[in-house]
Design an enzyme around this catalytic site. Structure first.
Site, PDB file in Angstrom:
ATOM      1  N   HIS A   1       5.128  -8.217  96.681  1.00  0.00           N
ATOM      2  CA  HIS A   1       6.198  -7.565  97.432  1.00  0.00           C
ATOM      3  C   HIS A   1       6.864  -8.557  98.378  1.00  0.00           C
ATOM      4  CE1 HIS A   1       4.001  -6.118 101.383  1.00  0.00           C
ATOM      5  NE2 HIS A   1       3.756  -7.366 101.127  1.00  0.00           N
TER       6      HIS A   1
ATOM      7  N   CYS B   1       6.046 -12.493 105.662  1.00  0.00           N
ATOM      8  CA  CYS B   1       6.177 -11.385 104.701  1.00  0.00           C
ATOM      9  C   CYS B   1       7.591 -11.253 104.157  1.00  0.00           C
ATOM     10  CB  CYS B   1       5.748 -10.070 105.340  1.00  0.00           C
ATOM     11  SG  CYS B   1       3.998 -10.049 105.722  1.00  0.00           S
TER      12      CYS B   1
ATOM     13  N   HIS C   1       5.324 -12.449  98.080  1.00  0.00           N
ATOM     14  CA  HIS C   1       3.915 -12.828  98.008  1.00  0.00           C
ATOM     15  C   HIS C   1       3.138 -11.648  97.430  1.00  0.00           C
ATOM     16  CE1 HIS C   1       4.455 -10.628 101.754  1.00  0.00           C
ATOM     17  NE2 HIS C   1       3.189 -10.279 101.642  1.00  0.00           N
TER      18      HIS C   1
ATOM     19  N   HIS D   1      -0.619  -9.160  97.158  1.00  0.00           N
ATOM     20  CA  HIS D   1      -1.823  -8.651  97.817  1.00  0.00           C
ATOM     21  C   HIS D   1      -2.746  -8.053  96.763  1.00  0.00           C
ATOM     22  CE1 HIS D   1      -0.393  -8.890 101.973  1.00  0.00           C
ATOM     23  NE2 HIS D   1       0.776  -8.411 101.557  1.00  0.00           N
TER      24      HIS D   1
ATOM     25  N   ASP E   1       0.169  -1.489  89.501  1.00  0.00           N
ATOM     26  CA  ASP E   1      -0.744  -2.622  89.280  1.00  0.00           C
ATOM     27  C   ASP E   1      -0.040  -3.737  88.514  1.00  0.00           C
ATOM     28  OD1 ASP E   1      -3.169  -3.987  89.459  1.00  0.00           O
ATOM     29  OD2 ASP E   1      -3.847  -3.245  87.513  1.00  0.00           O
ATOM     30  N   HIS E   2      -0.135  -4.946  89.060  1.00  0.00           N
ATOM     31  CA  HIS E   2       0.510  -6.128  88.483  1.00  0.00           C
ATOM     32  C   HIS E   2       2.021  -5.962  88.377  1.00  0.00           C
ATOM     33  CE1 HIS E   2      -3.642  -7.144  87.653  1.00  0.00           C
ATOM     34  NE2 HIS E   2      -3.245  -8.390  87.539  1.00  0.00           N
TER      35      HIS E   2
ATOM     36  N   GLU F   1      -3.961  -3.469 102.913  1.00  0.00           N
ATOM     37  CA  GLU F   1      -3.198  -4.602 102.405  1.00  0.00           C
ATOM     38  C   GLU F   1      -4.015  -5.890 102.511  1.00  0.00           C
ATOM     39  OE1 GLU F   1       1.428  -4.671 102.999  1.00  0.00           O
ATOM     40  OE2 GLU F   1       0.447  -5.791 104.585  1.00  0.00           O
TER      41      GLU F   1
END
Ligand code: NI
Length: 142
Positions: free
Chosen positions: A18, A37, A41, A43, A81-82, A129
């Site tokens: 994100h 942020c 990047h 998480h 996811d991913h 996070e």
């Protein structure tokens, strides 16, 4: 005899990218507000779902955990996811993908599904996070 009310928590992990950027701010203002942020990047997130309901005596459970896991997979994990949370997820379109907003968006998807489970209700959605940061949403009424 009334049945004891119990809260259960199930946690799942997902990995996603994100970037925190607010549409109404300039690049310079975004960089100042969000710091690192503002750069895209990733998480390894944990999402915790808390369900409250009366204990079923014969099974000793509030609800079937397999059902809860399937709901989380279908409503959340398969979508995020991913993925890049800024561009890949229709239900996150137009919002800044902070942990706070993720918790609210996940609540909105899960609450109607859990309302279909006899006696149960969604009590909290937590989005973790990092070890330092998490956000929790408990619905509009709390
Ligand atoms: Ni981040």
């Amino acid at each position: 005899m009334s049945r004891p009310i119990v809260e259960i928590t199930h946690a799942e992990e997902f990995a996603a990218a994100h970037q925190l950027v607010a549409a109404h701010l300039s690049e310079e203002e975004n960089r100042a507000l969000y710091g690192p942020c503002f750069t895209r990047h990733g998480h390894n997130y944990v999402v915790e779902v808390v369900v409250r309901g009366p204990l079923d005596g014969p099974t000793g459970m509030v609800m079937d955990l397999n059902v809860l896991m399937r709901m989380m997979r279908e409503e959340l994990l398969e979508h995020v996811d991913h993925k890049d949370l800024n561009v890949d997820v229709p239900f996150l379109a137009g919002i800044v993908p902070t942990a706070e907003n993720l918790a609210i968006a996940f609540w909105e998807r899960l609450a109607p599904r859990l309302a279909q489970v006899e006696g149960c209700q969604l009590a909290r959605v937590g989005v973790i996070e990092s070890r330092a940061n998490r956000a929790d949403y408990c619905g509009q009424n709390s």
